[in-house]
Design an enzyme around this catalytic site. Structure first.
Site, PDB file in Angstrom:
ATOM      1  N   SER A 109      -5.596   0.743  -5.738  1.00  0.00           N
ATOM      2  CA  SER A 109      -6.063   2.440  -5.641  1.00  0.00           C
ATOM      3  C   SER A 109      -5.051   2.912  -6.598  1.00  0.00           C
ATOM      4  CB  SER A 109      -5.782   2.531  -4.159  1.00  0.00           C
ATOM      5  OG  SER A 109      -5.848   3.941  -3.980  1.00  0.00           O
ATOM      6  N   TYR A 132      -9.042   7.997  -9.736  1.00  0.00           N
ATOM      7  CA  TYR A 132      -9.455   9.256  -9.249  1.00  0.00           C
ATOM      8  C   TYR A 132      -9.305  10.234 -10.462  1.00  0.00           C
ATOM      9  CZ  TYR A 132      -9.524   8.089  -4.058  1.00  0.00           C
ATOM     10  OH  TYR A 132      -9.728   7.554  -2.824  1.00  0.00           O
ATOM     11  N   THR A 158     -14.039   6.289  -8.446  1.00  0.00           N
ATOM     12  CA  THR A 158     -14.393   6.636  -7.149  1.00  0.00           C
ATOM     13  C   THR A 158     -14.939   8.094  -7.191  1.00  0.00           C
ATOM     14  OG1 THR A 158     -12.926   5.115  -5.731  1.00  0.00           O
ATOM     15  CG2 THR A 158     -13.931   7.032  -4.537  1.00  0.00           C
ATOM     16  N   ARG A 167     -10.780  14.089   8.553  1.00  0.00           N
ATOM     17  CA  ARG A 167     -10.425  12.987   9.464  1.00  0.00           C
ATOM     18  C   ARG A 167      -9.478  13.447  10.374  1.00  0.00           C
ATOM     19  NH1 ARG A 167      -9.065   9.281   4.316  1.00  0.00           N
ATOM     20  NH2 ARG A 167     -10.983   9.724   3.065  1.00  0.00           N
ATOM     21  N   LYS A 254     -17.916   4.017  -7.677  1.00  0.00           N
ATOM     22  CA  LYS A 254     -17.997   3.681  -6.515  1.00  0.00           C
ATOM     23  C   LYS A 254     -18.235   4.726  -5.448  1.00  0.00           C
ATOM     24  CE  LYS A 254     -14.618   1.883  -3.010  1.00  0.00           C
ATOM     25  NZ  LYS A 254     -14.205   3.133  -2.422  1.00  0.00           N
ATOM     26  N   HIS A 278     -17.423   5.294   1.445  1.00  0.00           N
ATOM     27  CA  HIS A 278     -15.946   5.271   1.726  1.00  0.00           C
ATOM     28  C   HIS A 278     -15.493   4.817   3.000  1.00  0.00           C
ATOM     29  CE1 HIS A 278     -12.532   6.692  -0.896  1.00  0.00           C
ATOM     30  NE2 HIS A 278     -12.094   6.713  -0.022  1.00  0.00           N
ATOM     31  N   ARG A 333     -11.764  -2.365   5.471  1.00  0.00           N
ATOM     32  CA  ARG A 333     -10.947  -2.717   6.766  1.00  0.00           C
ATOM     33  C   ARG A 333     -10.991  -4.196   7.200  1.00  0.00           C
ATOM     34  NH1 ARG A 333     -13.817   1.778   7.469  1.00  0.00           N
ATOM     35  NH2 ARG A 333     -12.818   4.003   7.923  1.00  0.00           N
TER      36      ARG A 333
HETATM   37  C1  LIG Z   1      -7.331   2.847   4.857  1.00  0.00           C
HETATM   38  C2  LIG Z   1      -8.156   2.953   3.875  1.00  0.00           C
HETATM   39  C3  LIG Z   1      -8.025   3.508   2.611  1.00  0.00           C
HETATM   40  C4  LIG Z   1      -8.651   3.493   1.584  1.00  0.00           C
HETATM   41  N1  LIG Z   1      -8.350   3.902   0.367  1.00  0.00           N
HETATM   42  C5  LIG Z   1      -9.241   4.047  -0.701  1.00  0.00           C
HETATM   43  C6  LIG Z   1      -8.825   4.472  -1.760  1.00  0.00           C
HETATM   44  O1  LIG Z   1      -7.628   4.800  -2.086  1.00  0.00           O
HETATM   45  N2  LIG Z   1      -9.587   4.672  -2.819  1.00  0.00           N
HETATM   46  C7  LIG Z   1     -11.072   4.244  -2.574  1.00  0.00           C
HETATM   47  O2  LIG Z   1     -11.868   4.379  -3.505  1.00  0.00           O
HETATM   48  N3  LIG Z   1     -11.633   3.782  -1.451  1.00  0.00           N
HETATM   49  C8  LIG Z   1     -10.400   3.731  -0.573  1.00  0.00           C
HETATM   50  N4  LIG Z   1     -11.304   3.381   0.923  1.00  0.00           N
HETATM   51  C9  LIG Z   1     -12.463   2.830   0.979  1.00  0.00           C
HETATM   52  C10 LIG Z   1     -12.604   1.118   0.776  1.00  0.00           C
HETATM   53  O3  LIG Z   1     -12.427   1.157  -0.787  1.00  0.00           O
HETATM   54  C11 LIG Z   1     -13.949   0.998   1.026  1.00  0.00           C
HETATM   55  O4  LIG Z   1     -15.138   1.715   0.344  1.00  0.00           O
HETATM   56  C12 LIG Z   1     -14.190   0.962   2.804  1.00  0.00           C
HETATM   57  O5  LIG Z   1     -13.218   0.662   3.144  1.00  0.00           O
HETATM   58  C13 LIG Z   1     -15.250   0.208   2.942  1.00  0.00           C
HETATM   59  O6  LIG Z   1     -15.512   0.415   4.237  1.00  0.00           O
HETATM   60  P1  LIG Z   1     -14.956  -0.710   5.388  1.00  0.00           P
HETATM   61  O7  LIG Z   1     -13.640  -0.278   5.653  1.00  0.00           O
HETATM   62  O8  LIG Z   1     -16.002  -0.527   6.520  1.00  0.00           O
HETATM   63  O9  LIG Z   1     -15.128  -2.024   4.800  1.00  0.00           O
HETATM   64  C14 LIG Z   1     -10.124   3.129   1.840  1.00  0.00           C
HETATM   65  C15 LIG Z   1     -10.516   2.679   2.949  1.00  0.00           C
HETATM   66  C16 LIG Z   1      -9.744   2.542   4.253  1.00  0.00           C
HETATM   67  C17 LIG Z   1     -10.061   1.805   5.413  1.00  0.00           C
END
Ligand SMILES: Cc1cc2nc3c(=O)[nH]c(=O)nc-3n(C[C@H](O)[C@H](O)[C@H](O)COP(=O)(O)O)c2cc1C
Length: 381
Positions: A109, A132, A158, A167, A254, A278, A333
């Site tokens: 990230s 980003y 993204t 949130r 994304k 996301h 997750r």
């Molecule tokens: C704690 C957390 C932090 C995340 N940070 C980013 C991030 O920095 N950049 C990004 O593009 N997506 C981020 N995401 C989204 C994930 O890349 C992904 O799209 C998403 O977690 C998929 O859903 P799931 O957690 O149900 O598998 C984050 C998700 C979580 C849960």
């Protein structure tokens, strides 16, 4: 409860909840507004059923796929997520090491806590950099440049964070980066002394991808404010078309969800799109990536690699997405809770369980190669 007691997503989630201070657990577990999209992401997989074939001779299963020019041993990858060293002191190293062992791609990230270059040097497995677009376009150019120098395989921009999601769990818990301790949150940290000791004993928390360029004033900024104040709400197709040219390699968006945007991604030369909301953390009420797969694959699947993420908790979820035409499926997750629960051993176990579920599922479906999964394998209710 120990790691060996974790057999599925919910087990890892429970163990993570025991180990993490409340604000951190809720940062991972939470989503936007009423968290409807978050729940919907997993529920969407229950909208259809797998229809297996039998007596096909399924001794050897090949789970490999090629996506955005990368050959992966598994059809799943670790989607980029922020702040991993807050969840376990080994952070991105743990995820990258486990992903390497399973021959798959991991994302780093923009809000990562280990430097891109350090990870590139330590792990040979394909690596994508999640970008980003900041208001400061000089910063964007510098970041692209350092990703190129580091030898990143795939650029992943993204596009669903044009402003911060609401949130409410983070607001209630006072979650911010770097952490700001209030009396209430102090208590949450005090009752998890093992986490606190680990955090204090190891390398200082950093965000190497940003720290050269961004000063976090007053020592603290909320995630919401980072999105709202530092990222460029003016980002548009023209700007991104320029980035795609400048990068001149594998470039993926994304957070695309509409057929119209998928077509535009093709037009500006992207090589991949991830259908994603996301993890339900941005626009609550938006559709799930899985629900959008069929119509987007039909529209552009022959010209661009279509992936999806969101809500994946089981090998059978992945098989359903692949049957609809996804080239690979992102996990969020699914590996973060194991990371929080047990570091590298946790992520390793989670990916091992996923591989076993995929192998078992493929055998029971009567398939030996991912390409044999088709829409003929699925019935919608
Ligand atoms: C704690 C957390 C932090 C995340 N940070 C980013 C991030 O920095 N950049 C990004 O593009 N997506 C981020 N995401 C989204 C994930 O890349 C992904 O799209 C998403 O977690 C998929 O859903 P799931 O957690 O149900 O598998 C984050 C998700 C979580 C849960």
């Amino acid at each position: 409860m120990r790691l060996s007691d974790c057999h599925n997503f919910q087990d890892f989630r429970r163990l993570a909840q025991r180990r993490l201070p409340g604000p951190l657990f809720n940062y991972i577990d939470g989503a936007a507004d009423d968290e409807i999209t978050y729940r919907r992401n997993t529920d969407a997989f229950e909208r259809c059923d797998l229809v297996p074939n039998v007596l096909r001779g399924v001794k050897d299963i090949d789970l490999s796929v090629t996506v955005m020019g990368q050959k992966l041993a598994l059809p799943v990858y670790c989607s980029p997520t922020a702040l991993q060293r807050l969840f376990h002191h080994t952070g991105e190293h743990a995820v990258a090491a486990a992903a390497s062992r399973y021959g798959t791609l991991f994302g780093v990230s923009s809000l990562g806590t280990v430097s891109l270059a350090e990870l590139r040097k330590a792990y040979a497995t394909p690596q994508c950099y999640q970008f980003y677009v900041h208001k400061d376009h000089g910063l964007n150019r510098a970041m692209l440049q350092s990703a190129k120098q580091a030898g990143v395989d795939v650029m992943m921009l993204t596009v669903d964070t044009i402003t911060g999601g609401n949130r409410e769990r983070d607001l209630r818990m006072g979650f911010s980066i770097p952490m700001r301790l209030t009396p209430a949150s102090m208590l949450q940290f005090a009752i998890k002394p093992r986490w606190a000791l680990d955090y204090l004993r190891h390398e200082l928390f950093r965000m190497p991808q940003l720290e050269e360029h961004i000063s976090i004033e007053g020592g603290s900024i909320s995630i919401g404010r980072y999105f709202s104040e530092m990222l460029d709400p003016g980002m548009d197709w023209n700007y991104v078309a320029g980035m795609v040219k400048e990068w001149s390699g594998q470039f993926c968006l994304k957070g695309v969800m509409s057929v119209e945007d998928a077509r535009r991604a093709v037009d500006i030369g992207c090589t991949g799109i991830v259908l994603s909301n996301h993890g339900g953390r941005q626009l609550d009420g938006s559709r799930s990536g899985f629900d959008q797969l069929a119509e987007i694959v039909d529209a552009v699947g022959d010209r661009i690699d279509v992936m999806m993420d969101g809500g994946v908790q089981r090998g059978t979820h992945v098989l359903k997405a692949l049957s609809l035409g996804a080239k690979a499926v992102g996990l969020g997750r699914y590996y973060l809770f194991p990371l929080a629960a047990a570091g590298e051993a946790g992520v390793d176990r989670a990916l091992g369980l996923m591989r076993a579920e995929l192998q078992r599922g493929m055998k029971l479906m009567g398939c030996t190669q991912i390409s044999q999964l088709t829409r003929g394998n699925l019935r919608f209710r």
